[in-house]
Scaffold this active site. Structure first.
Site, PDB file in Angstrom:
ATOM      1  N   ASP A  26      45.801  40.704  38.525  1.00 34.51           N
ATOM      2  CA  ASP A  26      46.319  40.945  39.869  1.00 34.51           C
ATOM      3  C   ASP A  26      47.647  41.681  39.815  1.00 34.51           C
ATOM      4  OD1 ASP A  26      44.315  39.636  41.432  1.00 34.51           O
ATOM      5  OD2 ASP A  26      45.091  37.724  40.698  1.00 34.51           O
ATOM      6  N   GLY A  75      44.811  28.969  44.657  1.00 37.84           N
ATOM      7  CA  GLY A  75      44.625  27.598  45.125  1.00 37.84           C
ATOM      8  C   GLY A  75      44.129  27.487  46.556  1.00 37.84           C
ATOM      9  N   ASP A 102      36.339  37.282  44.660  1.00 39.46           N
ATOM     10  CA  ASP A 102      37.637  36.806  44.151  1.00 39.46           C
ATOM     11  C   ASP A 102      38.241  35.822  45.138  1.00 39.46           C
ATOM     12  OD1 ASP A 102      40.103  36.558  42.902  1.00 39.46           O
ATOM     13  OD2 ASP A 102      40.770  38.607  43.382  1.00 39.46           O
ATOM     14  N   GLY A 103      38.453  34.594  44.655  1.00 39.30           N
ATOM     15  CA  GLY A 103      39.205  33.625  45.427  1.00 39.30           C
ATOM     16  C   GLY A 103      38.476  32.329  45.705  1.00 39.30           C
TER      17      GLY A 103
END
Ligand code: DX5
Ligand code: ZN
Length: 214
Positions: free
Chosen positions: A34, A144, A172-173
């Site tokens: 990132d 998170g 992503d995530g």
């Protein structure tokens, strides 16, 4: 075949070299990195110099996720890190086509990133210019967070838009082993994982993540 891409942002940064060696020993092919500028997203992480240093110390392919305002100002530096895959947020610039072309001309894989509220239809006129579509399954910038369930529908729709072209879908995530299975079934090929891999017992977590997408 779907694969897990560890997100180095989720690793223990005080032991970065050990973390990279662990991922290589686990035969990781692609590392997700990132790049956050504190403007496009509130967080700040991994500038081109740090990415280039990590790249030199690693044999993995690098997938750089640019979360930057004015990516046109930084794209040359990002290309110079040696990263094999580089993605740009659709919402981050009016010149997204220009950036994608620059990435392709440099011989790298080009990705377009879509935020949770960005419709999948925006890729229509980019389908000939991209190698992958990164669907954000959280709002970018903070680790998170909870996976946004609506993303599953977006993955399925994006798969239809791709219509058999050689374009991969990345997510992503907020992904854990249970969600990895769901996004794979919806059509994801590249599955980024940060916290769920590094937060506790990385070796076991990595194994169960990979088992979930077999
Ligand atoms: C967040 C980053 C992610 C992050 C994911 O904006 O793009 O790559 O590391 O972390 P988790 O998997 O913990 O949500
Ligand atoms: Zn990312």
């Amino acid at each position: 075949m779907a694969q897990i891409l560890p997100s180095i942002f989720g690793a223990n940064l005080l032991r970065l070299q050990d973390e990279i060696q662990f991922l290589e020993a686990e035969k990781t092919e692609i590392l997700h990195v990132d790049l956050m500028d504190g403007t496009y997203v509130s967080n700040i992480a991994f500038g081109p110099n740090q990415i280039a240093a990590m790249k030199k110390a690693s044999s993995m392919m690098f997938d750089v996720h640019m979360m930057l305002a004015n990516p046109e100002r930084h794209i040359d530096d990002v290309i110079n890190t040696g990263a094999e895959m580089i993605s740009v947020h659709y919402e981050s610039t009016p010149h997204v086509h220009f950036i994608l072309q620059k990435i392709k001309k440099a011989g790298r894989k080009a990705g377009i990133v879509l935020n949770p509220a960005t419709p999948d239809s925006v890729i229509e006129y980019l389908l000939d210019d991209i190698d992958y579509i990164l669907i954000m399954t959280i709002n970018p910038g903070q680790p998170g967070q909870i996976f946004i369930e609506k993303s599953l529908e977006k993955i399925r729709n994006t798969k239809k838009l791709i219509a058999g072209r050689n374009i991969k879908i990345e997510v992503d995530g907020g992904v854990n082993a249970e969600i990895a299975k769901k996004v794979k079934e919806a059509g994801a090929d590249l599955i980024v994982v940060g916290g769920a891999l590094f937060n506790s017992n990385p070796k076991e977590s990595y194994e169960s993540l990979r088992a979930s997408i077999q």
